[in-house]
Design a protein around this motif. Structure first.
Motif, PDB file in Angstrom:
ATOM      1  N   TYR A  46       0.829  -1.210   0.000  1.00  0.00           N
ATOM      2  CA  TYR A  46       0.000   0.000   0.000  1.00  0.00           C
ATOM      3  C   TYR A  46       0.863   1.260   0.000  1.00  0.00           C
ATOM      4  CZ  TYR A  46      -3.345   3.518   1.722  1.00  0.00           C
ATOM      5  OH  TYR A  46      -4.102   4.655   1.873  1.00  0.00           O
ATOM      6  N   ILE A  69     -15.233   7.401  -5.098  1.00  0.00           N
ATOM      7  CA  ILE A  69     -14.048   8.141  -4.673  1.00  0.00           C
ATOM      8  C   ILE A  69     -13.419   8.808  -5.889  1.00  0.00           C
ATOM      9  CG2 ILE A  69     -11.680   7.915  -3.783  1.00  0.00           C
ATOM     10  CD1 ILE A  69     -12.677   5.528  -2.127  1.00  0.00           C
ATOM     11  N   ALA A 116      -9.839  -2.004  -4.196  1.00  0.00           N
ATOM     12  CA  ALA A 116      -9.454  -0.680  -3.709  1.00  0.00           C
ATOM     13  C   ALA A 116      -9.199  -0.740  -2.209  1.00  0.00           C
ATOM     14  CB  ALA A 116     -10.544   0.341  -4.012  1.00  0.00           C
ATOM     15  N   GLN A 117      -8.090  -0.151  -1.791  1.00  0.00           N
ATOM     16  CA  GLN A 117      -7.714  -0.119  -0.378  1.00  0.00           C
ATOM     17  C   GLN A 117      -7.424   1.328  -0.006  1.00  0.00           C
ATOM     18  OE1 GLN A 117      -4.832  -3.118   0.728  1.00  0.00           O
ATOM     19  NE2 GLN A 117      -4.066  -1.908   2.451  1.00  0.00           N
ATOM     20  N   VAL A 118      -7.998   1.787   1.133  1.00  0.00           N
ATOM     21  CA  VAL A 118      -7.846   3.199   1.504  1.00  0.00           C
ATOM     22  C   VAL A 118      -7.068   3.386   2.802  1.00  0.00           C
ATOM     23  CG1 VAL A 118      -9.935   3.896   0.263  1.00  0.00           C
ATOM     24  CG2 VAL A 118     -10.082   3.268   2.691  1.00  0.00           C
ATOM     25  N   VAL A 120     -13.765   7.432   4.828  1.00  0.00           N
ATOM     26  CA  VAL A 120     -12.843   7.813   3.750  1.00  0.00           C
ATOM     27  C   VAL A 120     -12.597   9.315   3.844  1.00  0.00           C
ATOM     28  CG1 VAL A 120     -12.464   7.874   1.269  1.00  0.00           C
ATOM     29  CG2 VAL A 120     -13.688   5.946   2.300  1.00  0.00           C
ATOM     30  N   VAL A 146      -5.915   6.111  -2.102  1.00  0.00           N
ATOM     31  CA  VAL A 146      -6.590   4.896  -2.538  1.00  0.00           C
ATOM     32  C   VAL A 146      -5.599   4.156  -3.427  1.00  0.00           C
ATOM     33  CG1 VAL A 146      -7.722   6.139  -4.451  1.00  0.00           C
ATOM     34  CG2 VAL A 146      -8.583   3.906  -3.709  1.00  0.00           C
ATOM     35  N   SER A 160      -1.948   4.224  -7.562  1.00  0.00           N
ATOM     36  CA  SER A 160      -2.539   4.910  -6.423  1.00  0.00           C
ATOM     37  C   SER A 160      -2.936   6.323  -6.805  1.00  0.00           C
ATOM     38  CB  SER A 160      -1.541   4.955  -5.260  1.00  0.00           C
ATOM     39  OG  SER A 160      -0.456   5.821  -5.577  1.00  0.00           O
ATOM     40  N   ILE A 200      -6.882  10.877  -2.396  1.00  0.00           N
ATOM     41  CA  ILE A 200      -8.329  11.106  -2.364  1.00  0.00           C
ATOM     42  C   ILE A 200      -8.616  12.594  -2.172  1.00  0.00           C
ATOM     43  CG2 ILE A 200     -10.461  10.619  -1.108  1.00  0.00           C
ATOM     44  CD1 ILE A 200      -9.180   7.898  -0.338  1.00  0.00           C
ATOM     45  N   SER A 222     -15.118  12.080  -1.777  1.00  0.00           N
ATOM     46  CA  SER A 222     -15.848  10.808  -1.729  1.00  0.00           C
ATOM     47  C   SER A 222     -17.319  11.136  -1.542  1.00  0.00           C
ATOM     48  CB  SER A 222     -15.338   9.915  -0.597  1.00  0.00           C
ATOM     49  OG  SER A 222     -15.532  10.545   0.662  1.00  0.00           O
TER      50      SER A 222
END
Length: 366
Positions: free
Chosen positions: A152, A282, A302-304, A333, A339, A350, A353, A356
């Protein structure tokens, strides 16, 4: 291949350097001095870059029989990571300084200097994997140890940086790394891991920001504008936060309240019920791709958050911008977070953000 091994003074970078030597590379150890007033001793598992850490890195390099240098990047780190961190919070956003450090310091400043000095690549102790494709291209993938996976925070790397990056620990679980360090006789084999934000050694982010930005009292309000309490600085709050609100009166329905918005211009923190936190769309900017940018709408995970859950989504890239549509609502978020998009274990790229929202029409269509 001539390789700079970034040596933090911890167990991971020590074993990573040793493995690069075992693989036949010509390795030089480098410790990055990132603090303008480095402490002599590490006080806890928080923080890094103390004089003690530099000494631990040098001791490992001596055991390995490799040259060792300390490169002073404190000014660059302050400008690109610390000052950016402060500015983002002042603007009501929630940044991730580890991503910014990887982008601006370890795989920009460090890699650029290494290349200028005639080295071919940089190796670090990050837990991630670089997989070489049949055509010679390289892909960034998750580590085999899900508990330590750091893909990440490496999602900001582009294809050129990946071509010159090695992560020797990506195929190993952390307990095995410690066992290997002990077998090699490294003093750091049982040294605690660093965690949290390295330049906030006591872990008190709110207090640290208060000292950096000064107190700025303002209102905590409900979504209808009703004043519920006071804060001492909107910068100390992030979307999704529940603890530490200090509200004078409970909600009429007895439900817990969360931060749903931070308004730096009005110096207000807005709170509401948990249902207001759910979003399924997002918008991200400052897109960085670990290979070719996606074409059209692509199915991704998707990983935040650094160690958060991955959610099924579709994404569409448009230059420096990316739109992500999640297949379910997710909570908390915040603008400023990153993200990171995945295709299986592969990191696609990536974005930071910037907005959202909840698109109810999309939910109704499912």
């Amino acid at each position: 291949m001539r390789v700079v091994a970034a040596m933090s003074g911890g167990v991971d970078s020590a074993v990573a350097a040793a493995r690069m030597i075992d693989a036949g590379h010509d390795v030089v150890g480098v410790h990055l001095a990132l603090s303008q007033s480095a402490a002599t001793l590490r006080e806890s598992a928080r923080g890094c870059c103390t004089i003690e850490d530099a000494g631990d890195a040098r001791r490992v390099a001596d055991q390995l029989g490799i040259p060792f240098y300390v490169w002073d990047m404190a000014e660059r780190f302050k400008r690109d990571v610390v000052d950016d961190f402060v500015a983002e919070y002042a603007a009501g956003r929630t940044p991730n300084p580890c991503l910014r450090c990887n982008e601006k310091i370890k795989f920009a400043a460090l890699l650029d200097k290494a290349l200028a000095l005639g080295f071919d690549a940089v190796a670090t102790g990050h837990y991630a994997q670089v997989v070489e494709r049949p055509d010679g291209g390289r892909e960034l993938h998750r580590a085999v140890d899900p508990a330590k996976d750091q893909s990440y925070v490496l999602g900001v790397l582009d294809a050129e940086q990946l071509a010159r990056a090695f992560f020797p620990l990506g195929d190993t679980h952390k307990p095995q790394v410690r066992e290997e360090a002990a077998a090699r006789g490294f003093y750091v084999a049982r040294k605690p891991d660093s965690h949290d934000i390295c330049f906030i050694q006591d872990g008190d982010t709110r207090g640290w920001l208060g000292r950096a930005l000064g107190e700025a009292p303002g209102e905590i309000v409900d979504t209808d504008g009703t004043v519920l309490g006071e804060h001492r600085g909107a910068f100390a709050y992030t979307v999704g936060q529940r603890r530490g609100l200090g509200l004078r009166r409970p909600a009429a329905d007895g439900q817990p309240r969360y931060v749903v918005e931070v308004r730096p211009e009005a110096n207000q923190v807005v709170v509401g019920t948990a249902d207001l936190l759910g979003v399924n769309a997002i918008t991200g900017e400052h897109a960085r791709w670990c290979g070719p940018a996606p074409v059209g709408v692509v199915t991704v995970g998707a990983q935040v958050r650094a160690h958060g859950e991955e959610f099924a989504a579709e994404a569409r890239a448009d230059g420096n911008r990316v739109e992500v549509r999640l297949r379910e609502r997710i909570r908390g978020v915040a603008p400023g977070q990153s993200v990171v998009l995945y295709e299986g274990t592969r990191v696609v790229g990536s974005a930071t953000i910037v907005a959202s929202r909840l698109e109810r029409a999309r939910e109704a269509a499912r």
